[in-house]
Scaffold this motif. Structure first.
Motif, PDB file in Angstrom:
ATOM      1  N   PRO A 190      -9.371  24.364 -20.146  1.00  0.00           N
ATOM      2  CA  PRO A 190      -9.135  23.532 -21.332  1.00  0.00           C
ATOM      3  C   PRO A 190      -8.383  22.250 -20.981  1.00  0.00           C
ATOM      4  N   ILE A 191      -9.016  21.124 -21.202  1.00  0.00           N
ATOM      5  CA  ILE A 191      -8.377  19.823 -20.954  1.00  0.00           C
ATOM      6  C   ILE A 191      -7.776  19.355 -22.272  1.00  0.00           C
ATOM      7  N   SER A 192      -6.463  19.296 -22.312  1.00  0.00           N
ATOM      8  CA  SER A 192      -5.766  18.992 -23.559  1.00  0.00           C
ATOM      9  C   SER A 192      -5.832  17.507 -23.882  1.00  0.00           C
ATOM     10  N   CYS A 193      -5.407  17.205 -25.092  1.00  0.00           N
ATOM     11  CA  CYS A 193      -5.393  15.821 -25.538  1.00  0.00           C
ATOM     12  C   CYS A 193      -4.474  14.973 -24.668  1.00  0.00           C
ATOM     13  N   GLU A 194      -3.301  15.496 -24.354  1.00  0.00           N
ATOM     14  CA  GLU A 194      -2.357  14.750 -23.524  1.00  0.00           C
ATOM     15  C   GLU A 194      -2.897  14.537 -22.110  1.00  0.00           C
ATOM     16  N   GLU A 195      -3.581  15.543 -21.559  1.00  0.00           N
ATOM     17  CA  GLU A 195      -4.146  15.386 -20.217  1.00  0.00           C
ATOM     18  C   GLU A 195      -5.261  14.350 -20.224  1.00  0.00           C
ATOM     19  N   LEU A 196      -6.055  14.318 -21.279  1.00  0.00           N
ATOM     20  CA  LEU A 196      -7.092  13.296 -21.383  1.00  0.00           C
ATOM     21  C   LEU A 196      -6.471  11.908 -21.474  1.00  0.00           C
ATOM     22  N   ARG A 197      -5.373  11.799 -22.197  1.00  0.00           N
ATOM     23  CA  ARG A 197      -4.672  10.516 -22.263  1.00  0.00           C
ATOM     24  C   ARG A 197      -4.166  10.095 -20.892  1.00  0.00           C
ATOM     25  N   SER A 198      -3.643  11.059 -20.130  1.00  0.00           N
ATOM     26  CA  SER A 198      -3.124  10.731 -18.803  1.00  0.00           C
ATOM     27  C   SER A 198      -4.221  10.246 -17.865  1.00  0.00           C
ATOM     28  N   LEU A 199      -5.473  10.638 -18.148  1.00  0.00           N
ATOM     29  CA  LEU A 199      -6.604  10.154 -17.352  1.00  0.00           C
ATOM     30  C   LEU A 199      -7.038   8.748 -17.766  1.00  0.00           C
ATOM     31  N   GLY A 200      -6.457   8.241 -18.845  1.00  0.00           N
ATOM     32  CA  GLY A 200      -6.779   6.891 -19.285  1.00  0.00           C
ATOM     33  C   GLY A 200      -7.839   6.807 -20.357  1.00  0.00           C
ATOM     34  N   LEU A 201      -8.291   7.950 -20.881  1.00  0.00           N
ATOM     35  CA  LEU A 201      -9.304   7.928 -21.931  1.00  0.00           C
ATOM     36  C   LEU A 201      -8.670   7.533 -23.265  1.00  0.00           C
ATOM     37  N   ARG A 202      -9.469   6.921 -24.111  1.00  0.00           N
ATOM     38  CA  ARG A 202      -8.982   6.473 -25.417  1.00  0.00           C
ATOM     39  C   ARG A 202      -9.043   7.645 -26.381  1.00  0.00           C
ATOM     40  N   VAL A 203      -7.935   8.367 -26.483  1.00  0.00           N
ATOM     41  CA  VAL A 203      -7.880   9.594 -27.263  1.00  0.00           C
ATOM     42  C   VAL A 203      -6.732   9.500 -28.254  1.00  0.00           C
ATOM     43  N   HIS A 204      -6.982   9.956 -29.482  1.00  0.00           N
ATOM     44  CA  HIS A 204      -5.959  10.047 -30.515  1.00  0.00           C
ATOM     45  C   HIS A 204      -5.687  11.525 -30.780  1.00  0.00           C
ATOM     46  N   CYS A 205      -4.434  11.928 -30.670  1.00  0.00           N
ATOM     47  CA  CYS A 205      -4.074  13.338 -30.860  1.00  0.00           C
ATOM     48  C   CYS A 205      -3.740  13.613 -32.322  1.00  0.00           C
ATOM     49  N   GLN A 206      -4.647  13.302 -33.200  1.00  0.00           N
ATOM     50  CA  GLN A 206      -4.496  13.573 -34.622  1.00  0.00           C
ATOM     51  C   GLN A 206      -5.878  13.514 -35.262  1.00  0.00           C
TER      52      GLN A 206
END
Length: 285
Positions: free
Chosen positions: A224-240
């Motif tokens: 499971p790749i979490s929202c925070e981990e996706l953010r750390s990879l530089g992807l444009r992700v909103h955790c909401q």
């Protein structure tokens, strides 16, 4: 004697048709909600939600995955969407057929207007591939995506390649060598696909690095790749997520069970404040 017997058969007939009638009622509620949500978000709303639901008049249940039929319907919806209208895709899936997921991802990538993907719980494997094609990913803070490393049957392609590399080639069966050759091709093809999707959002070097991360097999396929981990990879992700997405998911219920595995009281969990102590009328003034 005949009257009770007739009522018995009428009861059985009504019982067999009840799941179908209930499903039609839920479908109508979904359509009404999707119309309101489309006005709220200002664009085309498409759902790709896979849950275990009753099928047919007998109420049998079946698990669902991304199929060619799904890609045909999603591609039709995208094709009917004007080029200036944004697309909002609500995604809840364990994955499925790679070809179908690739077709959906490519169609989203080519849509001129902004594309948003909403993930309330999870979008694994092919679902992740589709999410990567969006301009923005909106996720619940506990929702997850997953790797897109190819799988050959029950084995990860990367693991097949590593086995052949670690053993003496003279001790490897021909069938395993053939699988390793197919596995290398599958990894290259998937990495190229992810690179093409991400190259429009990142510089070529970074897009190639991300493609390698998602496809090289550094994680298990269900990682499971979490929202925070996706953010750390530089992807444009909103955790909401907008509240309406949760409301829509309630219209896709899991089948009822005789003994529910999860229960809670739908009331505020905070305890009520203790009442103020009353003054003692017999005390000193």
């Amino acid at each position: 004697m005949d009257q009770p017997f007739q009522w018995f058969w009428f009861f059985l007939l009504a019982l067999s048709f009840w799941p179908l009638l209930r499903q039609q009622q839920v479908e109508r509620a979904r359509w009404r909600f999707l119309r309101r949500l489309q006005l709220r978000l200002g664009g085309r709303v498409i759902t790709l939600i896979h849950r275990q639901e009753p099928l047919g008049i007998l109420g049998l249940f079946g698990r669902r995955f991304i199929t060619i039929e799904d890609s045909e319907k999603v591609l039709r919806a995208i094709r009917l969407t004007p080029s200036h209208v944004p697309i909002h895709l609500i995604l809840h899936t364990p994955g499925g057929l790679v070809l179908a997921a690739e077709q959906i991802a490519q169609a989203l990538r080519r849509h001129p207007a902004p594309v948003r993907v909403y993930v309330p719980h999870y979008a694994m494997s092919g679902g992740t591939l589709i999410a990567l094609a969006a301009d923005e990913i909106w996720m619940d803070e506990n929702a997850v995506l997953g790797p897109v490393d190819p799988q050959l049957g029950q084995w990860p392609a990367a693991s097949i390649v590593r086995v052949v590399e670690q053993k003496d080639i003279n001790r490897v069966e021909d069938e395993t060598l053939i699988l390793a050759d197919v596995a290398r091709k599958a990894i290259r093809q998937m990495a190229r696909l992810v690179f093409d999707i991400l190259s429009e959002k990142f510089p070529p070097e970074r897009a190639a690095e991300l493609a390698r991360i998602f496809t090289e097999g550094r994680w298990t396929h269900d990682y499971p790749i979490s929202c925070e981990e996706l953010r750390s990879l530089g992807l444009r992700v909103h955790c909401q997520l907008p509240e309406e997405i949760y409301q829509l998911m309630r219209l896709y219920p899991q089948p009822p069970q005789r003994r529910p595995s999860v229960q809670y009281v739908p009331l505020p969990a905070a305890p009520r404040p203790a009442p103020a102590a009353r003054p003692d009328p017999g005390g000193e003034s």
